[in-house]
Design an enzyme around this catalytic site. Structure first.
Site, PDB file in Angstrom:
ATOM      1  N   HIS A 262      -4.933   4.770  -4.499  1.00 49.26           N
ATOM      2  CA  HIS A 262      -3.232   5.857  -4.320  1.00 49.26           C
ATOM      3  C   HIS A 262      -3.006   5.188  -3.230  1.00 49.26           C
ATOM      4  O   HIS A 262      -1.825   4.588  -3.888  1.00 49.26           O
ATOM      5  CB  HIS A 262      -3.147   6.949  -4.893  1.00 49.26           C
ATOM      6  CG  HIS A 262      -0.998   7.537  -4.399  1.00 49.26           C
ATOM      7  ND1 HIS A 262      -0.822   8.140  -5.906  1.00 49.26           N
ATOM      8  CD2 HIS A 262      -0.479   8.230  -3.322  1.00 49.26           C
ATOM      9  CE1 HIS A 262      -0.091   8.511  -4.862  1.00 49.26           C
ATOM     10  NE2 HIS A 262       0.611   8.538  -3.818  1.00 49.26           N
ATOM     11  N   GLU A 263      -3.124   5.595  -2.016  1.00 47.06           N
ATOM     12  CA  GLU A 263      -2.090   4.277  -0.717  1.00 47.06           C
ATOM     13  C   GLU A 263      -2.287   3.330  -1.039  1.00 47.06           C
ATOM     14  O   GLU A 263      -1.902   2.163  -0.338  1.00 47.06           O
ATOM     15  CB  GLU A 263      -2.856   5.770   0.306  1.00 47.06           C
ATOM     16  CG  GLU A 263      -3.000   6.783   0.087  1.00 47.06           C
ATOM     17  CD  GLU A 263      -1.487   7.492   0.301  1.00 47.06           C
ATOM     18  OE1 GLU A 263      -0.524   6.393   0.729  1.00 47.06           O
ATOM     19  OE2 GLU A 263      -1.001   8.383  -0.470  1.00 47.06           O
ATOM     20  N   HIS A 266       0.376   2.000  -3.131  1.00 43.79           N
ATOM     21  CA  HIS A 266       1.209   1.079  -1.225  1.00 43.79           C
ATOM     22  C   HIS A 266       1.575   0.293  -0.760  1.00 43.79           C
ATOM     23  O   HIS A 266       2.219  -0.587  -0.513  1.00 43.79           O
ATOM     24  CB  HIS A 266       1.820   2.613  -0.951  1.00 43.79           C
ATOM     25  CG  HIS A 266       1.515   4.186  -1.326  1.00 43.79           C
ATOM     26  ND1 HIS A 266       3.802   4.340  -1.648  1.00 43.79           N
ATOM     27  CD2 HIS A 266       1.516   5.264  -1.334  1.00 43.79           C
ATOM     28  CE1 HIS A 266       3.655   5.572  -2.481  1.00 43.79           C
ATOM     29  NE2 HIS A 266       2.908   6.161  -1.662  1.00 43.79           N
ATOM     30  N   GLU A 292       6.369   5.084  -4.654  1.00 46.48           N
ATOM     31  CA  GLU A 292       5.499   5.509  -5.908  1.00 46.48           C
ATOM     32  C   GLU A 292       5.274   5.930  -7.309  1.00 46.48           C
ATOM     33  O   GLU A 292       3.855   5.363  -7.548  1.00 46.48           O
ATOM     34  CB  GLU A 292       5.980   7.476  -6.460  1.00 46.48           C
ATOM     35  CG  GLU A 292       6.046   7.946  -4.954  1.00 46.48           C
ATOM     36  CD  GLU A 292       5.033   8.582  -3.805  1.00 46.48           C
ATOM     37  OE1 GLU A 292       3.677   8.677  -4.555  1.00 46.48           O
ATOM     38  OE2 GLU A 292       4.881   8.411  -2.694  1.00 46.48           O
TER      39      GLU A 292
END
Length: 496
Positions: A262-263, A266, A292
């Protein structure tokens, strides 16, 4: 004109240096700083935040913005956009008294440590006073900026331009109308696939896999690092210094895997912003929902697909020994098992947006006067039971599980659900340009990263979310693609 432009760039450089210093201090505060050192770091944050505020609201800076705006025919496209963004931001800031801005910056810096203590002790009362002040400051700032009929709309607009409670209510209702019946069908199947991924993995092996996954996806370790924190996050000093964190729980080894993926989504966005924007205020994601969309795309559409793991599954089994006899088909079902749970960051893909609805309705209720901060543990538990059929046993697994409110990120949570919808809509277009399944199986992740860089990342804030999505997909945000994606995926997994 040139002397004014040069002075403008000089002030922007000063502001960016201050903001980058603030980012490094925030990083230290949330990762390595000793408890006794947090007070001084919070004061440093307050001091530097005021310096950044003073530049953005100074008469000289505002005069320069006005002059450049009047002569925008002589500006580049990026300069015009930068002036537009800065005028809007300065207009917001100058209405907030300087000392109150400084006080709020210090409050949110200190509140993160208070939240961490409250969470560790499962005691909301420790954090209650700080959170009450944070919401009060936000209400006050809205009044300074000019009270709207619905004050919460102003906060939502800060994270996603043009977003309102009216639009979000329609959006969430459309998700709820489809997700809740689908969830009911899955529950009736009474199948739990999650047992195959329940195992224990030591921290060092988890760290090894996290680093390998980030690199495999395209995270540039020459321009970034991975560390640890109580709540995973990504922080950008600039595009050449992007820092992400994850957390390692021995009994939940896939927590670090999906947090890292997930990170990394980003971080890849931030590292992909054009060098031409590096010295401008446009060197950032265009909105939190688009940001997101990138993290949720990598975490779910990529990271929870079977194709992604085909090439790297053997390596995972070598490090996560309990998977040795688990087939990739069973593994795929395991990482996509649907089970209503208490913790948002551990939630399955299907029920995730229901967690966001709980937070959205609480924030909306506080701003319209329906709820009080002191009652949040009770309200939280009631909503979790209503939407997900589960009820927290303590504050740590309930109202205290997220760091966002302590950071002052009020109005941020809807970005996660909007990001889910954006990600599916963008993915629908990507599949028309690329053979995504074949790419995932081959492991040539650079092709996916390149497509995203070309369509989204390079532009930073140069284009609005609406402009980006319409250019890519030919239409504005449309949740139907997300709903169709969920229905197709989970109907196959659960044989509905």
């Amino acid at each position: 004109m040139e002397s004014r432009r040069d002075r403008f760039r000089s002030l922007i450089k000063d502001k960016k240096l201050i903001d980058s210093t603030l980012a490094v201090i925030h990083w230290d505060l949330e990762t390595e700083a000793p408890k006794e050192g947090q007070k001084l770091l919070s004061e440093m944050i307050g001091y530097l935040s005021l310096k950044s505020y003073e530049i953005a609201t100074s008469s000289e800076f505002l005069e320069l913005l006005g002059f450049l705006k009047k002569n925008e025919n002589l500006l580049t496209i990026s300069e015009k956009k930068e002036i537009e963004e800065l005028l809007e931001e300065s207009e917001k800031l100058k209405k907030i008294p300087a000392l109150e801005y400084k006080e709020y910056s210090e409050l949110t810096a200190k509140a993160q440590g208070i939240w961490a203590e409250a969470r560790e002790k499962n005691d909301f009362s420790i954090f209650e006073n700080s959170l009450d002040k944070i919401f009060d400051f936000n209400k006050k700032f809205i009044k300074y900026r000019g009270k709207l009929e619905n004050p919460y709309d102003m906060i939502l607009d800060d994270y996603e331009k043009g977003m309102t409670t009216e639009k979000l209510d329609i959006f969430f209702n459309s998700l709820k109308a489809e997700i809740v019946p689908l969830l009911k069908q899955i529950k009736e199947k009474n199948k739990d696939f999650s047992s195959v991924i329940n195992g224990k993995v030591d921290k060092e092996n988890q760290k090894k896999i996290s680093n390998e996954l980030a690199k495999y996806l395209g995270f540039d370790f020459n321009r970034g690092i991975i560390s640890e924190s109580a709540h995973p996050f990504t922080l950008t000093v600039n595009k050449n210094d992007v820092r992400i964190t994850t957390r390692y729980i021995e009994e939940l080894p896939f927590s670090s895997i999906f947090s890292t993926i997930h990170e990394t989504g980003h971080a890849i966005y931030e590292q992909g912003i054009s060098d031409d924007l590096k010295e401008t205020i446009l060197a950032d994601g265009t909105s939190m929902a688009i940001h997101e969309s990138q993290s949720r795309f990598y975490e779910n559409i990529v990271g929870r697909s079977k194709e992604f793991w085909i090439k790297i599954y053997e390596n995972l089994k070598n490090n996560y020994k309990f998977l040795e006899k688990i087939s990739i088909e069973d593994f795929y079902k395991g990482i996509n098992s649907v089970q209503p749970s208490l913790i948002r960051v551990e939630a399955d893909e299907l029920t995730y947006s229901l967690h966001i609805m709980v937070r959205y309705e609480i924030e909306k209720g506080i701003f319209n006067g329906e709820y009080k901060v002191k009652d949040l543990p009770k309200i939280w538990n009631e909503k979790m039971k209503e939407y997900l059929g589960v009820e927290p046993k303590n504050d740590g697994e309930g109202v205290l599980q997220d760091v966002h409110w302590s950071c002052g990120l009020i109005g941020y949570f809807p970005s996660y659900a909007l990001g889910n919808a954006y990600s599916a809509q963008i993915y629908n277009k990507m599949k028309k340009d690329l053979n995504v399944e074949k790419i995932l199986i081959s492991g040539d992740m650079e092709k996916i990263k390149h497509w995203l860089h070309e369509k989204i990342h390079q532009y930073g804030k140069l284009k609005t979310p609406k402009e980006l999505v319409e250019e890519i997909t030919g239409e504005d945000l449309n949740p139907k693609y997300y709903i169709e994606y969920l229905k197709e995926k989970y109907s196959k997994i659960y044989e509905l």
